[in-house]
Design an enzyme around this catalytic site. Structure first.
Site, PDB file in Angstrom:
ATOM      1  N   ARG A 124       0.822  -1.226   0.000  1.00 18.04           N
ATOM      2  CA  ARG A 124       0.000   0.000   0.000  1.00 18.04           C
ATOM      3  C   ARG A 124       0.854   1.275   0.000  1.00 18.04           C
ATOM      4  NH1 ARG A 124      -3.451  -3.067   3.473  1.00 18.04           N
ATOM      5  NH2 ARG A 124      -5.129  -3.856   2.185  1.00 18.04           N
ATOM      6  N   LYS A 146       4.280  10.847 -12.320  1.00 15.48           N
ATOM      7  CA  LYS A 146       3.399   9.963 -13.102  1.00 15.48           C
ATOM      8  C   LYS A 146       4.074   8.613 -13.195  1.00 15.48           C
ATOM      9  CE  LYS A 146       0.910  12.564 -16.629  1.00 15.48           C
ATOM     10  NZ  LYS A 146       0.840  12.718 -18.089  1.00 15.48           N
ATOM     11  N   GLU A 188      12.262  15.505 -26.251  1.00 15.50           N
ATOM     12  CA  GLU A 188      11.509  16.108 -25.135  1.00 15.50           C
ATOM     13  C   GLU A 188      12.004  17.528 -24.854  1.00 15.50           C
ATOM     14  OE1 GLU A 188       8.850  14.731 -23.880  1.00 15.50           O
ATOM     15  OE2 GLU A 188       9.056  12.586 -24.301  1.00 15.50           O
ATOM     16  N   LYS A 230       8.987  21.939 -16.254  1.00 16.01           N
ATOM     17  CA  LYS A 230       8.094  20.837 -15.837  1.00 16.01           C
ATOM     18  C   LYS A 230       7.622  21.043 -14.402  1.00 16.01           C
ATOM     19  CE  LYS A 230       6.823  16.126 -15.994  1.00 16.01           C
ATOM     20  NZ  LYS A 230       7.007  14.807 -16.553  1.00 16.01           N
ATOM     21  N   GLU A 240      -2.983  16.497 -13.626  1.00 16.81           N
ATOM     22  CA  GLU A 240      -3.345  16.667 -15.041  1.00 16.81           C
ATOM     23  C   GLU A 240      -4.837  16.922 -15.262  1.00 16.81           C
ATOM     24  OE1 GLU A 240      -0.962  14.416 -17.868  1.00 16.81           O
ATOM     25  OE2 GLU A 240      -2.742  14.242 -19.102  1.00 16.81           O
ATOM     26  N   ARG A 244      -1.390  20.712 -17.190  1.00 16.39           N
ATOM     27  CA  ARG A 244      -0.356  19.687 -17.393  1.00 16.39           C
ATOM     28  C   ARG A 244      -0.499  18.972 -18.735  1.00 16.39           C
ATOM     29  NH1 ARG A 244       2.085  15.403 -12.882  1.00 16.39           N
ATOM     30  NH2 ARG A 244       3.554  14.438 -14.307  1.00 16.39           N
ATOM     31  N   ASN A 248       1.853  16.970 -22.979  1.00 18.89           N
ATOM     32  CA  ASN A 248       1.602  15.863 -23.906  1.00 18.89           C
ATOM     33  C   ASN A 248       1.701  16.306 -25.358  1.00 18.89           C
ATOM     34  OD1 ASN A 248       1.117  14.040 -21.812  1.00 18.89           O
ATOM     35  ND2 ASN A 248      -0.972  14.804 -21.599  1.00 18.89           N
ATOM     36  N   HIS A 251       2.481  13.840 -27.990  1.00 15.46           N
ATOM     37  CA  HIS A 251       2.374  12.503 -27.396  1.00 15.46           C
ATOM     38  C   HIS A 251       1.106  11.756 -27.801  1.00 15.46           C
ATOM     39  CE1 HIS A 251       5.760  13.908 -25.131  1.00 15.46           C
ATOM     40  NE2 HIS A 251       5.849  12.794 -24.445  1.00 15.46           N
ATOM     41  N   HIS A 255       2.244   8.301 -28.881  1.00 17.41           N
ATOM     42  CA  HIS A 255       1.953   7.039 -28.192  1.00 17.41           C
ATOM     43  C   HIS A 255       1.317   6.026 -29.136  1.00 17.41           C
ATOM     44  CE1 HIS A 255       1.989   8.774 -23.826  1.00 17.41           C
ATOM     45  NE2 HIS A 255       3.188   8.445 -24.260  1.00 17.41           N
ATOM     46  N   HIS A 267      10.321   5.963 -27.971  1.00 14.10           N
ATOM     47  CA  HIS A 267       9.433   7.024 -27.471  1.00 14.10           C
ATOM     48  C   HIS A 267       9.804   8.379 -28.100  1.00 14.10           C
ATOM     49  CE1 HIS A 267       6.710   8.902 -24.583  1.00 14.10           C
ATOM     50  NE2 HIS A 267       7.648   9.796 -24.349  1.00 14.10           N
TER      51      HIS A 267
HETATM   52  N1  LIG Z   1       6.353   9.473 -16.235  1.00 13.69           N
HETATM   53  C1  LIG Z   1       6.442  10.421 -17.117  1.00 13.69           C
HETATM   54  O1  LIG Z   1       6.083  11.570 -16.881  1.00 13.69           O
HETATM   55  C2  LIG Z   1       7.035  10.102 -18.475  1.00 13.69           C
HETATM   56  C3  LIG Z   1       7.368  11.134 -19.354  1.00 13.69           C
HETATM   57  C4  LIG Z   1       7.971  10.804 -20.563  1.00 13.69           C
HETATM   58  C5  LIG Z   1       8.217   9.479 -20.881  1.00 13.69           C
HETATM   59  N2  LIG Z   1       7.866   8.502 -19.998  1.00 13.69           N
HETATM   60  C6  LIG Z   1       8.149   7.075 -20.292  1.00 13.69           C
HETATM   61  O2  LIG Z   1       9.558   6.929 -20.373  1.00 13.69           O
HETATM   62  C7  LIG Z   1       9.867   5.805 -21.202  1.00 13.69           C
HETATM   63  C8  LIG Z   1      10.969   6.191 -22.149  1.00 13.69           C
HETATM   64  O3  LIG Z   1      12.095   6.536 -21.393  1.00 13.69           O
HETATM   65  P1  LIG Z   1      13.577   6.271 -21.919  1.00 13.69           P
HETATM   66  O4  LIG Z   1      13.699   6.783 -23.311  1.00 13.69           O
HETATM   67  O5  LIG Z   1      14.487   6.768 -20.881  1.00 13.69           O
HETATM   68  O6  LIG Z   1      13.577   4.690 -22.082  1.00 13.69           O
HETATM   69  P2  LIG Z   1      14.372   3.495 -21.350  1.00 13.69           P
HETATM   70  O7  LIG Z   1      14.219   3.573 -19.901  1.00 13.69           O
HETATM   71  O8  LIG Z   1      13.918   2.246 -22.029  1.00 13.69           O
HETATM   72  O9  LIG Z   1      15.888   3.771 -21.724  1.00 13.69           O
HETATM   73  C9  LIG Z   1      16.291   3.666 -23.064  1.00 13.69           C
HETATM   74  C10 LIG Z   1      17.462   2.685 -23.214  1.00 13.69           C
HETATM   75  O10 LIG Z   1      18.628   3.307 -22.691  1.00 13.69           O
HETATM   76  C11 LIG Z   1      19.257   2.414 -21.762  1.00 13.69           C
HETATM   77  N3  LIG Z   1      19.935   3.284 -20.782  1.00 13.69           N
HETATM   78  C12 LIG Z   1      19.395   4.002 -19.791  1.00 13.69           C
HETATM   79  N4  LIG Z   1      20.323   4.764 -19.207  1.00 13.69           N
HETATM   80  C13 LIG Z   1      21.485   4.512 -19.832  1.00 13.69           C
HETATM   81  C14 LIG Z   1      22.811   5.015 -19.681  1.00 13.69           C
HETATM   82  N5  LIG Z   1      23.113   5.982 -18.814  1.00 13.69           N
HETATM   83  N6  LIG Z   1      23.770   4.510 -20.500  1.00 13.69           N
HETATM   84  C15 LIG Z   1      23.463   3.568 -21.435  1.00 13.69           C
HETATM   85  N7  LIG Z   1      22.229   3.078 -21.632  1.00 13.69           N
HETATM   86  C16 LIG Z   1      21.246   3.555 -20.840  1.00 13.69           C
HETATM   87  C17 LIG Z   1      18.146   1.561 -21.224  1.00 13.69           C
HETATM   88  O11 LIG Z   1      18.633   0.338 -20.725  1.00 13.69           O
HETATM   89  C18 LIG Z   1      17.288   1.363 -22.458  1.00 13.69           C
HETATM   90  O12 LIG Z   1      17.812   0.339 -23.261  1.00 13.69           O
HETATM   91  C19 LIG Z   1       8.569   5.429 -21.887  1.00 13.69           C
HETATM   92  O13 LIG Z   1       8.057   4.270 -21.306  1.00 13.69           O
HETATM   93  C20 LIG Z   1       7.652   6.615 -21.617  1.00 13.69           C
HETATM   94  O14 LIG Z   1       6.296   6.233 -21.578  1.00 13.69           O
HETATM   95  C21 LIG Z   1       7.289   8.784 -18.817  1.00 13.69           C
END
Ligand SMILES: NC(=O)c1ccc[n+]([C@@H]2O[C@H](COP(=O)([O-])OP(=O)(O)OC[C@H]3O[C@@H](n4cnc5c(N)ncnc54)[C@H](O)[C@@H]3O)[C@@H](O)[C@H]2O)c1
Length: 363
Positions: A124, A146, A188, A230, A240, A244, A248, A251, A255, A267
């Site tokens: 929880r 989020k 981004e 942000k 949101e 907020r 997006n 997005h 998405h 992404h």
């Molecule tokens: N919560 C939110 O507000 C929010 C906002 C934007 C995106 N997201 C989510 O974030 C995700 C995308 O994030 P991402 O692009 O970081 O993806 P990810 O976490 O999959 O990382 C991308 C790749 O980089 C590798 N990696 C990470 N750090 C590294 C480093 N320092 N050196 C070498 N490799 C490294 C990872 O292992 C992976 O293969 C999506 O799922 C998206 O929906 C969430």
């Protein structure tokens, strides 16, 4: 080290600091030991980041006297699902985790979203800290609370709003990122320029060459600017309900493309395409002057991001995905559109007839 405070409603309970710097591992460990006490600190990371950076973080946390363990799960978006949640929760129990434990999400957006989700529901809810290691996670996903996992029919369909206790952003992690992953983060950063900061957009236009954009001073400035944008949006609209939504931008279609490609599109690549589509819809609907749309497309191309929707993604399939978007109201698909760079608005609903030619025009 820079520090940015995120001030949320319930102030002392859910407000937190984002600490940003270069090579801050030792300071970060000291701050965690001092300010985030727990019986058991458990670092959760993915297989790539674990290999590269896991043992150093573990050693630094042990050096400051913490009781630490590490859990790894397979890297990549396909692992952001309920099976991984159940697996990680089982391993937490095996390690003796309880409500006095604290989770540390070390990784990109996938790790941050998944660990935040687990922290919000494990026994929880237990506290967690974000240590973002991709550019995308440093400027975006680590901030704002989020959390999410994907369902087979769409992205981020199970999730919670659950703020971390702190975010530690160390730019030195970025040096092990591939070019492609770095560029995903640029998508981004460009988004923040488009939705909030025309001056930053211009700065990006002047510095998008690979040798300039990786300059540590510029990078620190950009990461800090994005975090400030942000945080100011999240402070006004944590859940949101309105403002907020502008985060997006790009997005809605992004998405849909990401899911429809079964994550062959990253992404950042999908968001880049979504940002171009939203600019084109804005222009075609008479809101945005053509010069701005062209500047957006030029900057995205310069950042090494795609401008064309791959042929293998059928338009009908993309539209069906759009209709599954969790931000839609009934059959109305909300898009964030633009009046000009730095001035977005939430559109009341875009008809399929307007979206289809834009998708076709981006082939
Ligand atoms: N919560 C939110 O507000 C929010 C906002 C934007 C995106 N997201 C989510 O974030 C995700 C995308 O994030 P991402 O692009 O970081 O993806 P990810 O976490 O999959 O990382 C991308 C790749 O980089 C590798 N990696 C990470 N750090 C590294 C480093 N320092 N050196 C070498 N490799 C490294 C990872 O292992 C992976 O293969 C999506 O799922 C998206 O929906 C969430």
């Amino acid at each position: 080290m820079r520090s940015i405070k995120v001030n949320l409603d319930k102030k002392s309970l859910s407000s937190y600091e984002i600490c940003i710097g270069n090579s801050i591992l030792d300071r970060m460990a000291l701050l965690i030991a001092k300010n985030h006490k727990a019986g058991h600190h458990i670092v959760i990371t993915d297989s790539n980041v674990g290999k590269l950076h896991g043992s150093k973080l573990l050693a630094a946390l042990k050096d400051v006297g913490l009781n630490v363990d590490l859990i790894e799960f397979p890297a990549g978006e396909p692992a952001k699902n309920i099976h991984t949640v159940v697996d990680v929760a089982g391993r937490l129990l095996d390690l003796g985790a309880d409500r006095n434990s604290l989770l540390i999400a070390l990784g990109g957006g996938v790790v941050g979203d998944l660990v935040g989700f687990i922290a919000s529901i494990f026994m929880r809810s237990i506290p967690y800290i974000q240590i973002p290691t991709t550019l995308l996670a440093q400027v975006d996903s680590s901030i704002g609370g989020k959390t999410a996992i994907d369902l087979p029919c769409g992205k981020n369909l199970l999730g919670t709003f659950y703020q971390p206790q702190a975010v530690f952003t160390d730019l030195s992690y970025l040096s092990s990122l591939t070019e492609e992953e770095f560029n995903n983060g640029l998508a981004e950063i460009i988004k923040y320029g488009i939705i909030d900061d025309a001056k930053m957009f211009r700065l990006l236009e002047d510095n998008m060459e690979p040798e300039k954009i990786k300059d540590p001073v510029l990078l620190l400035k950009l990461v800090e600017l994005c975090c400030r944008i942000k945080k100011s949006i999240v402070e006004i609209d944590e859940k949101e309900q309105g403002l907020r939504r502008i985060l997006n931008y790009g997005h809605t279609l992004g998405h849909a493309l990401e899911a429809q490609s079964a994550f062959a599109l990253s992404h950042g690549e999908a968001v880049a395409l979504g940002m171009i589509a939203a600019a084109r819809i804005s222009e075609n609907s008479g809101y945005l002057e053509s010069g701005s749309r062209e500047r957006i497309e030029r900057l995205i191309r310069k950042a090494g991001l795609p401008c064309r929707i791959p042929e293998y993604l059928a338009t009908g399939g993309i539209i069906s995905r759009l209709k599954m978007d969790k931000k839609k109201d009934g059959d109305i698909i909300h898009f964030i559109l633009l009046k000009k760079i730095g001035m977005p608005f939430v559109n009341g609903g875009i008809d399929e007839k307007i979206i289809t030619p834009v998708i076709e025009g981006m082939r």
